[in-house]
Design a protein around this motif. Structure first.
Motif, PDB file in Angstrom:
ATOM      1  N   ASN A  61      29.435 201.505 -32.581  1.00 23.74           N
ATOM      2  CA  ASN A  61      30.858 201.153 -32.517  1.00 23.74           C
ATOM      3  C   ASN A  61      31.593 201.497 -33.806  1.00 23.74           C
ATOM      4  OD1 ASN A  61      30.566 200.214 -29.890  1.00 23.74           O
ATOM      5  ND2 ASN A  61      30.177 198.113 -30.553  1.00 23.74           N
ATOM      6  N   THR A  62      30.959 201.239 -34.936  1.00 29.90           N
ATOM      7  CA  THR A  62      31.586 201.536 -36.229  1.00 29.90           C
ATOM      8  C   THR A  62      31.754 203.043 -36.398  1.00 29.90           C
ATOM      9  OG1 THR A  62      30.697 199.532 -37.229  1.00 29.90           O
ATOM     10  CG2 THR A  62      31.357 201.297 -38.733  1.00 29.90           C
ATOM     11  N   LEU A  63      30.722 203.804 -36.062  1.00 25.69           N
ATOM     12  CA  LEU A  63      30.817 205.258 -36.180  1.00 25.69           C
ATOM     13  C   LEU A  63      31.915 205.811 -35.272  1.00 25.69           C
ATOM     14  CD1 LEU A  63      27.042 206.152 -36.411  1.00 25.69           C
ATOM     15  CD2 LEU A  63      28.738 206.335 -38.239  1.00 25.69           C
ATOM     16  N   ASN A  64      31.995 205.319 -34.047  1.00 28.52           N
ATOM     17  CA  ASN A  64      33.056 205.761 -33.133  1.00 28.52           C
ATOM     18  C   ASN A  64      34.430 205.459 -33.707  1.00 28.52           C
ATOM     19  OD1 ASN A  64      31.334 206.854 -31.209  1.00 28.52           O
ATOM     20  ND2 ASN A  64      31.178 204.948 -30.070  1.00 28.52           N
ATOM     21  N   LEU A  65      34.574 204.293 -34.308  1.00 27.59           N
ATOM     22  CA  LEU A  65      35.841 203.910 -34.939  1.00 27.59           C
ATOM     23  C   LEU A  65      36.168 204.849 -36.096  1.00 27.59           C
ATOM     24  CD1 LEU A  65      38.162 201.785 -35.372  1.00 27.59           C
ATOM     25  CD2 LEU A  65      36.590 200.706 -36.991  1.00 27.59           C
ATOM     26  N   LEU A  66      35.193 205.084 -36.982  1.00 29.56           N
ATOM     27  CA  LEU A  66      35.418 205.939 -38.149  1.00 29.56           C
ATOM     28  C   LEU A  66      35.708 207.385 -37.750  1.00 29.56           C
ATOM     29  CD1 LEU A  66      32.673 204.497 -40.543  1.00 29.56           C
ATOM     30  CD2 LEU A  66      35.142 204.057 -40.605  1.00 29.56           C
ATOM     31  N   VAL A  67      35.103 207.845 -36.662  1.00 29.11           N
ATOM     32  CA  VAL A  67      35.396 209.183 -36.144  1.00 29.11           C
ATOM     33  C   VAL A  67      36.821 209.214 -35.594  1.00 29.11           C
ATOM     34  CG1 VAL A  67      34.841 210.840 -34.311  1.00 29.11           C
ATOM     35  CG2 VAL A  67      33.000 209.853 -35.694  1.00 29.11           C
ATOM     36  N   SER A  68      37.209 208.178 -34.863  1.00 30.97           N
ATOM     37  CA  SER A  68      38.530 208.168 -34.232  1.00 30.97           C
ATOM     38  C   SER A  68      39.672 208.164 -35.252  1.00 30.97           C
ATOM     39  CB  SER A  68      38.667 206.979 -33.282  1.00 30.97           C
ATOM     40  OG  SER A  68      38.809 205.768 -34.001  1.00 30.97           O
TER      41      SER A  68
END
Length: 150
Positions: A61-68
């Motif tokens: 979830n954190t990686l998806n957020l940071l990518v977004s």
């Protein structure tokens, strides 16, 4: 330097009204300080001892957020799955076709090349291009040595 970079990115998240949790801060700090292009599993393995309440779901979830929000990019790799990279200083990647190793390549003219790629893609496709990532492929020095031995 690292602390200033981390603070800058945390402020960037706060400006977008994103809550800063200890887990998010730990993951972001890891990505800023390591250039190993980790997988989710690598992050979990390296950080779970430090952060006992860190789960695989939290990392995803954190990686998806940071990518977004554009702080981190995903690097797809046939041999090693999806890897993640802090993209604070624009750069491109050299990827070994044999072992999957990914190496950052910093080039002073890269921002200009990146801008030109986005403009050409926009003109040819009509897409509103937000980012451009460049990869070059070949054999890393270690795989070249192995190849010469065989």
């Amino acid at each position: 330097m690292v602390e200033a970079t981390l603070d800058k990115e945390i402020n960037r998240l706060k400006d977008q009204h994103i809550r800063i949790t200890p887990q998010r801060k730990t993951i972001l700090n890891y990505l800023i300080t390591h250039h190993n292009h980790p997988t989710v599993e690598t992050l979990f393995s390296d950080l779970s001892a430090e952060q006992s309440n860190l789960s695989m779901a939290t990392i995803y979830n954190t990686l998806n957020l940071l990518v977004s929000v554009g702080i981190v990019i995903e690097l797809s790799n046939e041999t090693a799955g999806i890897r993640y990279d802090y993209f604070g200083r624009p750069h491109f990647h050299a990827i070994c076709d044999n072992c999957g190793k990914i190496t950052d390549v910093f080039y002073d003219n890269f921002p200009k090349i990146q801008s030109e790629l986005k403009q050409v893609a926009n003109e040819q496709t009509g897409y509103q291009i937000s980012t451009a990532h460049v990869e070059v492929h070949g054999l890393c020095p270690d795989c070249q040595k192995l190849q010469r031995r065989n």
